[in-house]
Design a protein around this motif. Sequence first.
Motif, PDB file in Angstrom:
ATOM      1  N   SER A  81      85.695  16.408  61.064  1.00  0.00           N
ATOM      2  CA  SER A  81      84.473  16.832  61.757  1.00  0.00           C
ATOM      3  C   SER A  81      84.545  16.421  63.223  1.00  0.00           C
ATOM      4  O   SER A  81      84.163  17.183  64.121  1.00  0.00           O
ATOM      5  CB  SER A  81      83.250  16.207  61.083  1.00  0.00           C
ATOM      6  OG  SER A  81      82.056  16.808  61.533  1.00  0.00           O
ATOM      7  N   THR A 106      92.222  19.591  62.655  1.00  0.00           N
ATOM      8  CA  THR A 106      91.079  19.702  61.746  1.00  0.00           C
ATOM      9  C   THR A 106      91.514  20.316  60.417  1.00  0.00           C
ATOM     10  O   THR A 106      91.155  19.829  59.339  1.00  0.00           O
ATOM     11  CB  THR A 106      89.970  20.570  62.376  1.00  0.00           C
ATOM     12  OG1 THR A 106      89.524  19.955  63.584  1.00  0.00           O
ATOM     13  CG2 THR A 106      88.791  20.737  61.421  1.00  0.00           C
ATOM     14  N   TRP A 186      81.850  23.905  59.307  1.00  0.00           N
ATOM     15  CA  TRP A 186      82.652  22.740  58.920  1.00  0.00           C
ATOM     16  C   TRP A 186      81.812  21.464  58.941  1.00  0.00           C
ATOM     17  O   TRP A 186      81.946  20.601  58.078  1.00  0.00           O
ATOM     18  CB  TRP A 186      83.865  22.618  59.834  1.00  0.00           C
ATOM     19  CG  TRP A 186      84.929  21.724  59.281  1.00  0.00           C
ATOM     20  CD1 TRP A 186      85.235  20.463  59.682  1.00  0.00           C
ATOM     21  CD2 TRP A 186      85.834  22.029  58.205  1.00  0.00           C
ATOM     22  NE1 TRP A 186      86.276  19.958  58.938  1.00  0.00           N
ATOM     23  CE2 TRP A 186      86.665  20.911  58.027  1.00  0.00           C
ATOM     24  CE3 TRP A 186      86.025  23.157  57.402  1.00  0.00           C
ATOM     25  CZ2 TRP A 186      87.659  20.856  57.055  1.00  0.00           C
ATOM     26  CZ3 TRP A 186      87.025  23.110  56.430  1.00  0.00           C
ATOM     27  CH2 TRP A 186      87.821  21.979  56.269  1.00  0.00           C
ATOM     28  N   HIS A 187      80.938  21.339  59.943  1.00  0.00           N
ATOM     29  CA  HIS A 187      80.040  20.184  59.980  1.00  0.00           C
ATOM     30  C   HIS A 187      79.116  20.178  58.765  1.00  0.00           C
ATOM     31  O   HIS A 187      78.832  19.115  58.193  1.00  0.00           O
ATOM     32  CB  HIS A 187      79.190  20.202  61.257  1.00  0.00           C
ATOM     33  CG  HIS A 187      79.973  19.933  62.508  1.00  0.00           C
ATOM     34  ND1 HIS A 187      80.920  18.931  62.600  1.00  0.00           N
ATOM     35  CD2 HIS A 187      79.955  20.528  63.724  1.00  0.00           C
ATOM     36  CE1 HIS A 187      81.450  18.927  63.815  1.00  0.00           C
ATOM     37  NE2 HIS A 187      80.873  19.881  64.513  1.00  0.00           N
ATOM     38  N   ASP A 190      80.882  18.809  55.841  1.00  0.00           N
ATOM     39  CA  ASP A 190      81.027  17.357  55.955  1.00  0.00           C
ATOM     40  C   ASP A 190      79.736  16.644  55.573  1.00  0.00           C
ATOM     41  O   ASP A 190      79.757  15.602  54.896  1.00  0.00           O
ATOM     42  CB  ASP A 190      81.433  16.975  57.382  1.00  0.00           C
ATOM     43  CG  ASP A 190      82.805  17.518  57.742  1.00  0.00           C
ATOM     44  OD1 ASP A 190      83.564  17.833  56.813  1.00  0.00           O
ATOM     45  OD2 ASP A 190      83.112  17.628  58.938  1.00  0.00           O
TER      46      ASP A 190
END
Length: 207
Positions: A81, A106, A186-187, A190
């Motif tokens: 992240s 990443t 993607w965040h 996470d």
Amino acid sequence: MSHDHSLNPETMPHNPEKATLEGKNKFTGLWFFLGGETVLFASLFGTYLALKNSTAGGPAAEELFGLELVFIMTMLLLTSSLTSVYAMYHMKNNDFKKMQLWLAITGLLGLGFLSLEIYEFYHYIHHYEFTFRSSAFGSAFYTLVGFHGGHVLFGLCWLVAIMVRNAKRGLNLYNAPKFNTFSLYWHFIDVVWVFIFTVVYLMGKVG
């Protein structure tokens, strides 16, 4: 139809991902999508909490989970992240090569996380005979954690696709929103994992 909206560094806006109407629409659309995903994950968390003690005589959470492996997985995903933040920083500064580098890092961290998750499932199945059909607890666990793993896999495929497709195009107002929406997605993955780590593994280990 051509999408060549490339600009030189002097004229590229500081927020290229929102400089066009298309970019703003992608940003708004993603938030609606993530809202739906949040509701879906919330229902899976609720189901897991309701069924986590229904082990049908099989292994319980405190017997199964080893926090060492899960901690490593968590660090990999949280670090990924952070590297995606670095990538977006370089995107805003119109440094396409550094953005691609940090996105690649990443992806590698995400791949490491997914590999360890597959190993974790293999370990539970072969050492504890803990499967999806073992109990209601097993079904709820594999559905929740596996569904998140599926999101990680989708994110990795998405990342590879946009990196390969735009490798020779450089950064422009057409593809900047695509990179930005991936980073936001993607965040989200996470954040969901932090809840899984807390609710499933930590709470499971302490009973």
